[in-house]
Design a protein around this motif. Structure first.
Motif, PDB file in Angstrom:
ATOM      1  N   PHE A  91       0.810  -1.217   0.000  1.00 20.77           N
ATOM      2  CA  PHE A  91       0.000   0.000   0.000  1.00 20.77           C
ATOM      3  C   PHE A  91       0.845   1.269   0.000  1.00 20.77           C
ATOM      4  CE2 PHE A  91      -3.089  -3.144   1.117  1.00 20.77           C
ATOM      5  CZ  PHE A  91      -4.222  -2.701   0.472  1.00 20.77           C
ATOM      6  N   GLY A  92       2.152   1.119  -0.183  1.00 25.44           N
ATOM      7  CA  GLY A  92       3.019   2.278  -0.289  1.00 25.44           C
ATOM      8  C   GLY A  92       3.284   2.995   1.022  1.00 25.44           C
ATOM      9  N   ALA A  93       3.053   2.328   2.136  1.00 28.17           N
ATOM     10  CA  ALA A  93       3.275   2.950   3.441  1.00 28.17           C
ATOM     11  C   ALA A  93       4.645   2.559   3.974  1.00 28.17           C
ATOM     12  CB  ALA A  93       2.191   2.512   4.423  1.00 28.17           C
ATOM     13  N   ARG A  94       5.251   3.463   4.733  1.00 21.56           N
ATOM     14  CA  ARG A  94       6.510   3.114   5.401  1.00 21.56           C
ATOM     15  C   ARG A  94       6.242   2.140   6.529  1.00 21.56           C
ATOM     16  NH1 ARG A  94       9.582   7.841   7.610  1.00 21.56           N
ATOM     17  NH2 ARG A  94       7.566   8.078   8.563  1.00 21.56           N
ATOM     18  N   SER A  95       5.183   2.362   7.250  1.00 22.26           N
ATOM     19  CA  SER A  95       4.799   1.456   8.335  1.00 22.26           C
ATOM     20  C   SER A  95       3.334   1.707   8.670  1.00 22.26           C
ATOM     21  CB  SER A  95       5.666   1.681   9.576  1.00 22.26           C
ATOM     22  OG  SER A  95       5.451   2.967  10.095  1.00 22.26           O
ATOM     23  N   ILE A  96       2.757   0.786   9.372  1.00 17.91           N
ATOM     24  CA  ILE A  96       1.406   0.941   9.881  1.00 17.91           C
ATOM     25  C   ILE A  96       1.449   0.580  11.361  1.00 17.91           C
ATOM     26  CG2 ILE A  96       0.131   0.632   7.728  1.00 17.91           C
ATOM     27  CD1 ILE A  96      -0.139  -2.288   8.330  1.00 17.91           C
ATOM     28  N   ILE A  97       0.518   1.100  12.123  1.00 18.97           N
ATOM     29  CA  ILE A  97       0.593   0.954  13.581  1.00 18.97           C
ATOM     30  C   ILE A  97       0.626  -0.495  14.033  1.00 18.97           C
ATOM     31  CG2 ILE A  97      -1.883   1.121  14.002  1.00 18.97           C
ATOM     32  CD1 ILE A  97      -1.061   2.862  16.505  1.00 18.97           C
ATOM     33  N   THR A  98      -0.004  -1.394  13.297  1.00 21.08           N
ATOM     34  CA  THR A  98      -0.011  -2.797  13.708  1.00 21.08           C
ATOM     35  C   THR A  98       1.361  -3.437  13.607  1.00 21.08           C
ATOM     36  OG1 THR A  98      -0.713  -3.404  11.495  1.00 21.08           O
ATOM     37  CG2 THR A  98      -2.428  -3.223  13.170  1.00 21.08           C
ATOM     38  N   GLU A 103       7.659   1.015  22.659  1.00 19.20           N
ATOM     39  CA  GLU A 103       7.383   2.431  22.904  1.00 19.20           C
ATOM     40  C   GLU A 103       6.850   3.148  21.663  1.00 19.20           C
ATOM     41  OE1 GLU A 103      10.111   4.860  25.003  1.00 19.20           O
ATOM     42  OE2 GLU A 103      10.677   3.246  26.374  1.00 19.20           O
ATOM     43  N   GLU A 104       7.357   2.783  20.490  1.00 18.49           N
ATOM     44  CA  GLU A 104       6.877   3.428  19.264  1.00 18.49           C
ATOM     45  C   GLU A 104       5.400   3.146  19.048  1.00 18.49           C
ATOM     46  OE1 GLU A 104       8.340   4.133  14.679  1.00 18.49           O
ATOM     47  OE2 GLU A 104       8.865   2.253  15.671  1.00 18.49           O
ATOM     48  N   HIS A 105       4.980   1.908  19.286  1.00 16.22           N
ATOM     49  CA  HIS A 105       3.571   1.539  19.152  1.00 16.22           C
ATOM     50  C   HIS A 105       2.727   2.325  20.161  1.00 16.22           C
ATOM     51  CE1 HIS A 105       0.105  -1.035  18.296  1.00 16.22           C
ATOM     52  NE2 HIS A 105      -0.100  -1.052  19.596  1.00 16.22           N
ATOM     53  N   ALA A 106       3.181   2.364  21.408  1.00 18.98           N
ATOM     54  CA  ALA A 106       2.449   3.079  22.456  1.00 18.98           C
ATOM     55  C   ALA A 106       2.322   4.567  22.121  1.00 18.98           C
ATOM     56  CB  ALA A 106       3.144   2.894  23.803  1.00 18.98           C
ATOM     57  N   ARG A 107       3.388   5.153  21.592  1.00 20.39           N
ATOM     58  CA  ARG A 107       3.360   6.579  21.244  1.00 20.39           C
ATOM     59  C   ARG A 107       2.329   6.844  20.150  1.00 20.39           C
ATOM     60  NH1 ARG A 107       5.960   9.621  17.428  1.00 20.39           N
ATOM     61  NH2 ARG A 107       7.289   7.903  16.777  1.00 20.39           N
TER      62      ARG A 107
END
Length: 122
Positions: A91-98, A103-107
């Motif tokens: 989908f052309g994303a650098r990352s997705i929350i899942t 800490e990065e996920h929590a932020r």
């Protein structure tokens, strides 16, 4: 006379149990009706790992604290990033929350929580 090299024997783990469903439709109707309730009931009935069929697709569900502990305790091959990076790339994303962890996920959850709050109607 040729020498024979023994190949390693593949050991297959048993497949997770299959969720309830109809012969052709599988669990498609139950998933469409109330996916969360269906998956919760099958988790309670079958345990933390089970398979679900819907029409011609099949997927494996890993649920509950057991699955979270498995993902947290392995060698990284089952990390959220490893599981989701192909999806994000498609989908052309650098990352997705899942696919974020720790800490990065929590932020990001904290940043996004207002957008998904019930007060907003979501």
């Amino acid at each position: 006379m040729s020498s024979m090299v023994a190949s390693p024997v593949a050991v297959r783990a048993p497949r997770p149990p299959l969720a309830r469903g109809l012969p052709i439709l599988g669990s498609a109707l139950a998933l469409n009706n109330n996916m969360h309730a269906f998956l919760r009931e099958e988790y309670q009935r079958l345990g933390p790992a089970f398979r679900v069929r819907a029409l011609k697709q099949e997927f494996t569900v890993l649920g509950g604290t057991e699955a979270a502990e498995l993902l947290a305790s392995n060698d990284g091959s089952l990390s959220a990033q490893a599981l989701w990076e192909g999806f994000a790339r498609d989908f052309g994303a650098r990352s997705i929350i899942t696919m974020l962890e720790g800490e990065e996920h929590a932020r990001w959850r904290k940043v996004m929580r207002h957008g998904f709050s019930k007060a907003k109607g979501y």
